[in-house]
Each structure stands twice: as structure tokens, then as C-alpha cells.
Design a protein around this motif. Structure first.
Motif, PDB file in Angstrom:
ATOM      1  N   LEU A  88     -95.319  42.675 -48.289  1.00  0.00           N
ATOM      2  CA  LEU A  88     -95.491  41.754 -47.279  1.00  0.00           C
ATOM      3  C   LEU A  88     -96.168  42.397 -45.879  1.00  0.00           C
ATOM      4  CD1 LEU A  88     -92.050  40.304 -47.783  1.00  0.00           C
ATOM      5  CD2 LEU A  88     -94.063  38.829 -48.001  1.00  0.00           C
ATOM      6  N   LEU A  92     -99.735  40.984 -43.943  1.00  0.00           N
ATOM      7  CA  LEU A  92     -99.816  40.627 -42.657  1.00  0.00           C
ATOM      8  C   LEU A  92    -101.163  41.175 -41.934  1.00  0.00           C
ATOM      9  CD1 LEU A  92     -96.144  40.852 -41.450  1.00  0.00           C
ATOM     10  CD2 LEU A  92     -97.484  38.907 -41.420  1.00  0.00           C
ATOM     11  N   GLY A 103    -100.723  35.124 -46.959  1.00  0.00           N
ATOM     12  CA  GLY A 103     -99.729  35.639 -47.952  1.00  0.00           C
ATOM     13  C   GLY A 103    -100.229  36.153 -49.210  1.00  0.00           C
ATOM     14  N   GLN A 166     -95.876  35.183 -41.620  1.00  0.00           N
ATOM     15  CA  GLN A 166     -96.971  35.353 -42.271  1.00  0.00           C
ATOM     16  C   GLN A 166     -98.175  34.097 -41.570  1.00  0.00           C
ATOM     17  OE1 GLN A 166     -96.816  34.989 -46.490  1.00  0.00           O
ATOM     18  NE2 GLN A 166     -95.699  36.658 -46.509  1.00  0.00           N
TER      19      GLN A 166
END
Length: 388
Positions: A88, A92, A103, A166
Motif C-alpha cells: 500500500l 502511494l 491503487g 490512495q
């Protein structure tokens, strides 16, 4: 004595039918993509979807035969949490942006969406936590148990925050609601159930009550997420811009009638309705197979959800029941968001219709969660046989 099959066909048959129907509908709905990228593109996407299905079927087999205990182990859950937070953070910084959200991790031939795998993580994470605290929950209640020790909540809170920024509001909402349902279902206190239900109802009232204000506020803001709210509020005021998707979805649904125009005969997929093989595949099903086709698809998903809830109520193991309820919540919320988005009951969130929409990340995650429930069903059936 005749030996009963260890496979729960009330789960397996809907899964197989939905997945195979998904391959057919991805091929049909991708005709419009072929107009832009070449005639063979629809076949390529259908072949890839079939490949994702067979990988998913392999995951179902492996989880049932070899990986069930491994997946539920504390070591696996810890490693998965670290990998997801790393993924994650990566998206970003360097993630592929699709529909306004960074994403995706692009591997060239395949793109991975970490937020999808978070749904699976939250199910097994909270199932593990609740198993360890089952005695305390039964004695003191859910609220008091977590009030005493909030440390385990730091990991899911961090992951939810990373999804939100995001920004992936659809992914955040689905993941949050999966956690909400698992915790709600684990509570034995009517007071806790009442308070949490009131909280959820209050959230819905605020959401729908404030949607008009946000729509007016966001009209001149060029944000993909805010423009989705604008189009949800009144798509016909923005027919040439943010409302075009919804309007063409309405046309597709209305064109289908009761029996549909026939498989492959959709008009809206031919360049009018974007994301026809993903976000709006149910609208194409409605146009080609009619209301009966939509009822078939939603009915099969309902069969899976109902069976999972049955299993959750049947087992005395809180970890197993949490997995069943969590997976049922996953299917329910994702279906509601996808179907609701196609007919403007909820804002568009870009989520897949379970087992039907094109996409590997969704198919893999759903298959693993489904496999866990299938294994739990097998364990419960064997325990029943041993009693008799």
C-alpha cells in the motif's frame, strides 16, 4: 454406511456457475474494448479471465488440502500484514493510477490491487483476534474486551488509512464494513448490538442526507471521487461529463426488459458504456439476458451468502464463524456497491461484481475466502458424522 461427500455443493455449484458465467459475460461485454484495441481484445480478456478462474480454483483446492491451518496461523497473518502495508505504501509512491486512485501495482502482463487482498486479511486477522479473546468477549462483552487492549487495532487502522488516502473510497468502505460486520456478529451483548446498529443507521442517514450538499459543493471541483458524487446526485444534469456512465447504464438496464436482447447483442457496450466488463457488467447482463439474467446472478450470490451465514450460526468456533460472516459480508457489500452503483442507489465506487467482473485480484481474493468457508463446512460435516 455410505460415505458422504466432503464437498459442500450448496457452496461449490453457485461458485462454479458464477465464475463460468463471468467468463462468458467478460467476453461479451468486452466487445466495446475491441473497437479501440483490436478485434482480438475481447478474446484475450476472456482467456485471461478463464486463467484467473483456474488459478482461483487451484487456490480453492490448495487451501482445502494443504494451506488451511497455515493461513490461519499467527505467523502467516503477521507476514501478510507487513506485505500489505508495504504494498500500500508502494502504490502511494509509484502505483499505477486507475480512475483517480493510485491503487495498482503493474507487473506488465498483470496488475495487482493490494486493497483487494486487504479484505481477505481483515477476515482472517479479526477471526484470529476474536478466537483468542472468545472467553473475555463472552464474559465482559466486545466493547470492554477491546477497551482494555487496543493494540491489535493499530494494524487494521493503519491499513484502512493507507487505502483511504490512495484515494480508494470504495475499497475503504468495503474493508471497513467487513470489519464492522465481523465485530458486530461476534458480540453476545444486546446492548452492543443495539449501539452498533444505531451507529450504522446514523451513518446512513448522515450519508444520504448530506449527499445533496456535497454534490452542489463539488460541482466545480475537478476531483474524480467528488465528480462521482455529483453524477450520483443527478446524472442527467451532467449528461456530457460525469453523469454519462450512469445514464448509459440506465439505458442498458431499460433496453433489456424481462428476457433481454440476447447474448452478445448489447448496444451500450459498443463504446457508450465505459468499464462494461468490470464496474458495469451487471448492466450489460441486464441488457443481454434481461431481468431474468440479473435475478439468476444475484440469486446465485444470495445462495452463497445464505449458506455462509448458516455455517456461521452452526459452528461453535468463533474463529470459524467470523470467517463465514466476514466472507458473507464481503460478498454482500461488494454486490450491493456494484449493483447499486449501476442503478444509482449508491455512488459509483469502482468495485467488481463477485466472480463475474473482469479482474484477477478480485477473483483470487474471493476464491481464497470462499475456500476457507468451504473447508469450514467440511470440518463441520465431519464432526457431525463423528457424533453419529
Amino acid at each position: 454406511m455410505k460415505r458422504r461427500s466432503s464437498i459442500d455443493w450448496y457452496l461449490m455449484l453457485p461458485y462454479l456457475i458464477l465464475s463460468m458465467l463471468g467468463i462468458v459475460m467478460v467476453y461479451s461485454a468486452s466487445a466495446g474494448v475491441g473497437l479501440s484495441f483490436g478485434q482480438g481484445q475481447a478474446s484475450i480478456l476472456a482467456i485471461k479471465q478463464a486463467f484467473y478462474f483456474f488459478i482461483g480454483l487451484g487456490l480453492v483446492f490448495c487451501v482445502n488440502k494443504f494451506w488451511f491451518k497455515l493461513i490461519l496461523s499467527d505467523l502467516f497473518i503477521m507476514i501478510l500484514s507487513v506485505l500489505l502495508m508495504g504494498a500500500l505504501l508502494f502504490v502511494l509512491i509509484k502505483g499505477q493510477t486507475v480512475n483517480g486512485a493510485a491503487g495498482w501495482i503493474n507487473f506488465g502482463f498483470f496488475s495487482l490491487q493490494p486493497a483487494e487482498f486487504c479484505k481477505f486479511f481483515f477476515i482472517i486477522f479479526f477471526a484470529s483476534i476474536l478466537r483468542k479473546r472468545q472467553t473475555d468477549i463472552e464474559q465482559y462483552g466486545l466493547g470492554e474486551t477491546f477497551k482494555e487492549n487496543k493494540k491489535p487495532l493499530a494494524i487494521p487502522a493503519t491499513i484502512l488509512f493507507l487505502i483511504l488516502i490512495q484515494p480508494d473510497t470504495g475499497g475503504f468502505a468495503i474493508n471497513f464494513m467487513i470489519v464492522f460486520v465481523i465485530l458486530l456478529a461476534s458480540s453476545t451483548s444486546w446492548r452492543t448490538l443495539r449501539n452498533w446498529t444505531a451507529l450504522a443507521a446514523g451513518f446512513l442517514v448522515i450519508f444520504y442526507g448530506g449527499i445533496g450538499f456535497f454534490a452542489k459543493f463539488a460541482e466545480n471541483i475537478h476531483s474524480y471521487q467528488l465528480q462521482r458524487i455529483v453524477s450520483f446526485y443527478n446524472p442527467f444534469l451532467h449528461a456530457q461529463t460525469s453523469g454519462a456512465q450512469l445514464i448509459n447504464s440506465f439505458y442498458a438496464v431499460s433496453n433489456g426488459g424481462l428476457f433481454g436482447r440476447g447474448l452478445g447483442n448489447s448496444i451500450q457496450k459498443m463504446g457508450y458504456l465505459p468499464e462494461a466488463n468490470t464496474d458495469f457488467i451487471l448492466a450489460i447482463i441486464s441488457e443481454e439476458l434481461g431481468l431474468l439474467g440479473v435475478v439468476l446472478v444475484l440469486g446465485l450470490i444470495y445462495m452463497l451468502i445464505y449458506r455462509m451465514i448458516q455455517l456461521g450460526r452452526k459452528t461453535n468456533n468463533l474463529q470459524y464463524s467470523s470467517i463465514c460472516y466476514g466472507t458473507a459480508a464481503y460478498l454482500t457489500i461488494q454486490t450491493l456497491f456494484n449493483a447499486g452503483g449501476a442503478i444509482a442507489l449508491v455512488p459509483l465506487t469502482g468495485v467488481a461484481l463477485p466472480f463475474i467482473s473482469y479482474g484477477g485480484s478480485s477473483m483470487f481474493t474471493l476464491s481464497i475466502c470462499f475456500a476457507l468457508v468451504l473447508k469450514i463446512s467440511s470440518i463441520e460435516r465431519n464432526q457431525e458424522l463423528q457424533k453419529h
